[in-house]
Design a protein around this motif. Structure first.
Motif, PDB file in Angstrom:
ATOM      1  N   ASP A  12      18.116  -4.113 -18.100  1.00 16.23           N
ATOM      2  CA  ASP A  12      17.590  -2.978 -18.862  1.00 16.23           C
ATOM      3  C   ASP A  12      17.647  -3.176 -20.373  1.00 16.23           C
ATOM      4  OD1 ASP A  12      17.296  -1.878 -16.392  1.00 16.23           O
ATOM      5  OD2 ASP A  12      18.138   0.074 -16.924  1.00 16.23           O
ATOM      6  N   ALA A  13      18.581  -3.990 -20.865  1.00 16.59           N
ATOM      7  CA  ALA A  13      18.768  -4.128 -22.314  1.00 16.59           C
ATOM      8  C   ALA A  13      18.218  -5.438 -22.863  1.00 16.59           C
ATOM      9  CB  ALA A  13      20.253  -4.020 -22.662  1.00 16.59           C
ATOM     10  N   ASP A  14      17.538  -6.224 -22.043  1.00 13.41           N
ATOM     11  CA  ASP A  14      17.041  -7.520 -22.494  1.00 13.41           C
ATOM     12  C   ASP A  14      16.034  -7.357 -23.627  1.00 13.41           C
ATOM     13  OD1 ASP A  14      18.541  -8.298 -20.390  1.00 13.41           O
ATOM     14  OD2 ASP A  14      16.960  -9.339 -19.291  1.00 13.41           O
ATOM     15  N   GLY A  15      16.169  -8.196 -24.667  1.00 14.42           N
ATOM     16  CA  GLY A  15      15.221  -8.150 -25.769  1.00 14.42           C
ATOM     17  C   GLY A  15      15.856  -8.521 -27.090  1.00 14.42           C
ATOM     18  N   SER A  16      15.057  -8.447 -28.142  1.00 17.02           N
ATOM     19  CA  SER A  16      15.486  -8.837 -29.481  1.00 17.02           C
ATOM     20  C   SER A  16      15.919  -7.624 -30.289  1.00 17.02           C
ATOM     21  CB  SER A  16      14.348  -9.553 -30.208  1.00 17.02           C
ATOM     22  OG  SER A  16      13.981 -10.743 -29.541  1.00 17.02           O
ATOM     23  N   GLY A  17      16.730  -7.899 -31.314  1.00 17.63           N
ATOM     24  CA  GLY A  17      17.178  -6.850 -32.215  1.00 17.63           C
ATOM     25  C   GLY A  17      17.373  -7.395 -33.618  1.00 17.63           C
ATOM     26  N   VAL A  18      17.450  -6.496 -34.581  1.00 17.98           N
ATOM     27  CA  VAL A  18      17.688  -6.875 -35.979  1.00 17.98           C
ATOM     28  C   VAL A  18      18.818  -6.009 -36.517  1.00 17.98           C
ATOM     29  CG1 VAL A  18      15.357  -7.673 -36.441  1.00 17.98           C
ATOM     30  CG2 VAL A  18      15.922  -5.264 -36.776  1.00 17.98           C
ATOM     31  N   GLY A  26      32.596  -2.019 -45.157  1.00 18.26           N
ATOM     32  CA  GLY A  26      31.272  -2.478 -44.783  1.00 18.26           C
ATOM     33  C   GLY A  26      30.503  -1.437 -44.001  1.00 18.26           C
ATOM     34  N   VAL A  27      29.183  -1.591 -43.975  1.00 13.72           N
ATOM     35  CA  VAL A  27      28.316  -0.741 -43.170  1.00 13.72           C
ATOM     36  C   VAL A  27      27.289  -1.643 -42.494  1.00 13.72           C
ATOM     37  CG1 VAL A  27      26.725  -0.293 -45.095  1.00 13.72           C
ATOM     38  CG2 VAL A  27      26.835   1.309 -43.167  1.00 13.72           C
ATOM     39  N   ASN A  28      26.950  -1.310 -41.244  1.00 13.26           N
ATOM     40  CA  ASN A  28      26.029  -2.124 -40.458  1.00 13.26           C
ATOM     41  C   ASN A  28      25.009  -1.211 -39.791  1.00 13.26           C
ATOM     42  OD1 ASN A  28      25.257  -3.205 -37.621  1.00 13.26           O
ATOM     43  ND2 ASN A  28      25.901  -5.029 -38.710  1.00 13.26           N
ATOM     44  N   VAL A  29      23.733  -1.576 -39.867  1.00 10.72           N
ATOM     45  CA  VAL A  29      22.664  -0.834 -39.208  1.00 10.72           C
ATOM     46  C   VAL A  29      21.904  -1.803 -38.314  1.00 10.72           C
ATOM     47  CG1 VAL A  29      20.605   0.594 -39.495  1.00 10.72           C
ATOM     48  CG2 VAL A  29      22.446   0.703 -41.191  1.00 10.72           C
ATOM     49  N   SER A  30      21.777  -1.471 -37.019  1.00  9.31           N
ATOM     50  CA  SER A  30      21.082  -2.354 -36.084  1.00  9.31           C
ATOM     51  C   SER A  30      20.005  -1.576 -35.337  1.00  9.31           C
ATOM     52  CB  SER A  30      22.065  -2.962 -35.074  1.00  9.31           C
ATOM     53  OG  SER A  30      22.616  -1.969 -34.224  1.00  9.31           O
ATOM     54  N   TYR A  31      19.024  -2.322 -34.819  1.00 11.30           N
ATOM     55  CA  TYR A  31      17.981  -1.704 -34.001  1.00 11.30           C
ATOM     56  C   TYR A  31      17.522  -2.671 -32.922  1.00 11.30           C
ATOM     57  CZ  TYR A  31      13.729   0.237 -32.186  1.00 11.30           C
ATOM     58  OH  TYR A  31      12.783   0.716 -31.310  1.00 11.30           O
ATOM     59  N   ASP A  32      17.454  -2.189 -31.698  1.00 13.18           N
ATOM     60  CA  ASP A  32      16.769  -2.866 -30.602  1.00 13.18           C
ATOM     61  C   ASP A  32      16.270  -1.792 -29.646  1.00 13.18           C
ATOM     62  OD1 ASP A  32      18.831  -2.451 -28.383  1.00 13.18           O
ATOM     63  OD2 ASP A  32      20.046  -3.550 -29.837  1.00 13.18           O
ATOM     64  N   GLU A  33      15.422  -2.144 -28.710  1.00  8.92           N
ATOM     65  CA  GLU A  33      14.788  -1.144 -27.855  1.00  8.92           C
ATOM     66  C   GLU A  33      15.780  -0.450 -26.931  1.00  8.92           C
ATOM     67  OE1 GLU A  33      11.460  -2.635 -25.753  1.00  8.92           O
ATOM     68  OE2 GLU A  33      10.257  -3.017 -27.554  1.00  8.92           O
ATOM     69  N   ALA A  34      16.830  -1.137 -26.523  1.00  5.06           N
ATOM     70  CA  ALA A  34      17.795  -0.550 -25.595  1.00  5.06           C
ATOM     71  C   ALA A  34      18.700   0.462 -26.289  1.00  5.06           C
ATOM     72  CB  ALA A  34      18.627  -1.644 -24.938  1.00  5.06           C
ATOM     73  N   PHE A  35      19.337   0.050 -27.382  1.00  8.25           N
ATOM     74  CA  PHE A  35      20.282   0.920 -28.084  1.00  8.25           C
ATOM     75  C   PHE A  35      19.617   1.742 -29.180  1.00  8.25           C
ATOM     76  CE2 PHE A  35      22.934  -2.530 -26.422  1.00  8.25           C
ATOM     77  CZ  PHE A  35      23.948  -1.819 -25.806  1.00  8.25           C
ATOM     78  N   GLU A  36      18.400   1.362 -29.544  1.00  6.54           N
ATOM     79  CA  GLU A  36      17.675   1.981 -30.644  1.00  6.54           C
ATOM     80  C   GLU A  36      18.485   1.813 -31.940  1.00  6.54           C
ATOM     81  OE1 GLU A  36      16.936   5.925 -29.060  1.00  6.54           O
ATOM     82  OE2 GLU A  36      15.037   5.239 -28.214  1.00  6.54           O
ATOM     83  N   THR A  37      18.414   2.766 -32.861  1.00  7.16           N
ATOM     84  CA  THR A  37      19.092   2.601 -34.152  1.00  7.16           C
ATOM     85  C   THR A  37      20.560   3.004 -34.040  1.00  7.16           C
ATOM     86  OG1 THR A  37      17.042   3.058 -35.348  1.00  7.16           O
ATOM     87  CG2 THR A  37      19.100   3.253 -36.581  1.00  7.16           C
ATOM     88  N   ARG A  38      21.433   2.114 -34.445  1.00  4.99           N
ATOM     89  CA  ARG A  38      22.869   2.404 -34.462  1.00  4.99           C
ATOM     90  C   ARG A  38      23.415   2.087 -35.854  1.00  4.99           C
ATOM     91  NH1 ARG A  38      25.142   3.566 -29.217  1.00  4.99           N
ATOM     92  NH2 ARG A  38      23.295   3.908 -27.927  1.00  4.99           N
ATOM     93  N   VAL A  39      24.237   2.992 -36.368  1.00  6.35           N
ATOM     94  CA  VAL A  39      24.879   2.818 -37.673  1.00  6.35           C
ATOM     95  C   VAL A  39      26.381   2.778 -37.456  1.00  6.35           C
ATOM     96  CG1 VAL A  39      25.192   3.740 -39.994  1.00  6.35           C
ATOM     97  CG2 VAL A  39      23.000   4.058 -38.812  1.00  6.35           C
ATOM     98  N   SER A  40      27.028   1.766 -38.006  1.00  2.93           N
ATOM     99  CA  SER A  40      28.470   1.601 -37.830  1.00  2.93           C
ATOM    100  C   SER A  40      29.110   1.221 -39.154  1.00  2.93           C
ATOM    101  CB  SER A  40      28.746   0.509 -36.783  1.00  2.93           C
ATOM    102  OG  SER A  40      30.133   0.272 -36.656  1.00  2.93           O
TER     103      SER A  40
END
Length: 387
Positions: free
Chosen positions: A233-239, A254-268
């Motif tokens: 379900d989570a296979d794919g690319s992210g940035v 630090g702050v990190n922002v990621s995006y992929d289709e499975a998790f969508e946008t996450r900020v940590s």
């Protein structure tokens, strides 16, 4: 007299010419340049600059990673003239997810468990010490307790899970650029049941981060990663993009922002503080040691979390009541069980609640949803027919 005058003018002109071609610098500046040259990067003794350090770190939940805080230590095993062989260990307490927000997509992670991360590595400087290169590998573990679903669906039979992975990484750092390639590879039981509705799986993750030192204290990076797991379900690319700032000696935010289709946008966000053994060093030495290439020799390895996601399990889960006795049906063994430890009367009429997920109902009967009805069942469960 004229000869003396001409000689004086000639000497004065020569002196003026010599003065004009002589760099004029304040004495203090000349002394400062001399000190900096004396303590340049080539003159640094790595046995003085690369020492044991330890401290605390913490991070907020991200794409498949938990809220966590713990302790860590960097242990130089052997320091050479231009290299270091080291061990880097972390011990983190993993806490519950934010209420109503799952870090693994659907099922909220419950607290508290203890995860570990260990790396062995080798780092070295090139000939003029303008670049630091490194290679590392290790093992990570992550126990995980589970809670409710962030969708509000009631989940039964909540179970804990235990995930493991092996990891490897490559590093390159200059005073301007930094690169970090990594591979996180789950091992052991990589897919486990979390509750009656969802399965959890550890993700294979392969990534590359490229960073730029805006200042020696401020690093901005952009990364690409590819993830895949047994649940698909989570296979794919992210940035992802990240910003790290060393606000004081040893303290980094630090702050990190990621995006992929499975998790969508996450900020940590993350924070770390390391107690070094060089705090008593002279300021001139500290200034030389704070060059990114030298600091990178004793920094903690990045990208070490076991990333987990969940997916709805195909098939049905049942809750069946026979009088006052609770009967359960296993969707894997296709058998009925009584909580009293003895078989129920196969000709009895039972009241059943059927929960199906993944678009598949009882084998051969597609159904998605839940229902309550009466059904006569033989010694082996017959196909359910919604009323």
């Amino acid at each position: 007299m004229q000869r003396s005058l001409r000689l004086s003018l000639s000497l004065t002109g020569a002196a003026a010419l010599a003065l004009a071609n002589t760099p004029i610098q304040p004495v203090a500046a000349q002394e400062e340049d001399g000190s900096a040259a004396d303590l340049g990067v080539m003159e640094i003794n790595l046995k003085d600059a690369v020492r044991f350090n330890w401290g605390f770190q913490g991070a907020l939940q991200g794409a498949g990673t938990p809220n966590q805080a713990g302790i860590g230590a960097f242990l130089p095993i052997a320091v050479g003239e231009n290299s270091v062989f080291f061990a880097d260990v972390l011990l983190n307490a993993n806490f519950a997810d934010y209420d109503g927000t799952s870090s693994i997509i659907n099922t909220e992670v419950a607290g508290t468990t203890i995860s570990t991360s260990t790396r062995l590595g080798y780092r070295w400087l090139n000939g003029d010490r303008s670049w630091m290169y490194g290679i590392n590998a290790g093992y990570d573990s992550r126990p995980m307790n589970t809670g409710n679903a962030d969708s509000g669906v009631t989940l039964y039979n909540k179970e804990s899970a235990f995930f493991q992975q092996i990891a490897a990484g490559l590093e390159a750092v200059s005073d301007t650029w930094n690169f970090n390639a990594y591979a996180l590879i789950p091992v052991g039981d990589t897919e486990q049941r979390l509750n009656v509705r969802y399965l959890g799986g550890a993700l294979d993750t392969y990534g590359l981060d490229v960073g730029y030192f805006i200042t020696p204290e401020l690093n901005a990076s952009v990364g690409y990663y590819y993830q895949q797991g047994d649940l698909d379900d989570a296979d794919g690319s992210g940035v992802q993009v990240a910003l790290d700032y060393q606000i004081a000696d040893g303290l980094t935010l630090g702050v990190n922002v990621s995006y992929d289709e499975a998790f969508e946008t996450r900020v940590s966000g993350n924070i770390s503080y390391r107690f070094g053994s060089n705090s008593s060093a002279a300021e001139t030495k500290k200034k030389a040691w704070q060059k990114p290439t030298i600091q990178a020799l004793s920094e903690s390895v990045k990208n070490r979390n076991i990333r987990v996601h969940d997916a709805a399990a195909a098939g049905c889960d049942y809750s069946i009541a026979l009088g006052k006795n609770l009967i359960k049906v296993s969707s894997t063994t296709n058998k009925l069980y009584s909580n009293l430890g003895h078989p129920y009367n196969p000709k009895s009429r039972v009241h059943a609640t059927l929960h199906c997920t993944g678009g598949t109902g009882y084998p051969g009967y597609p159904w998605d949803g839940s229902w309550v009805g009466w059904q006569r069942i033989g010694s082996k469960p017959a196909p359910w027919t919604p009323p």
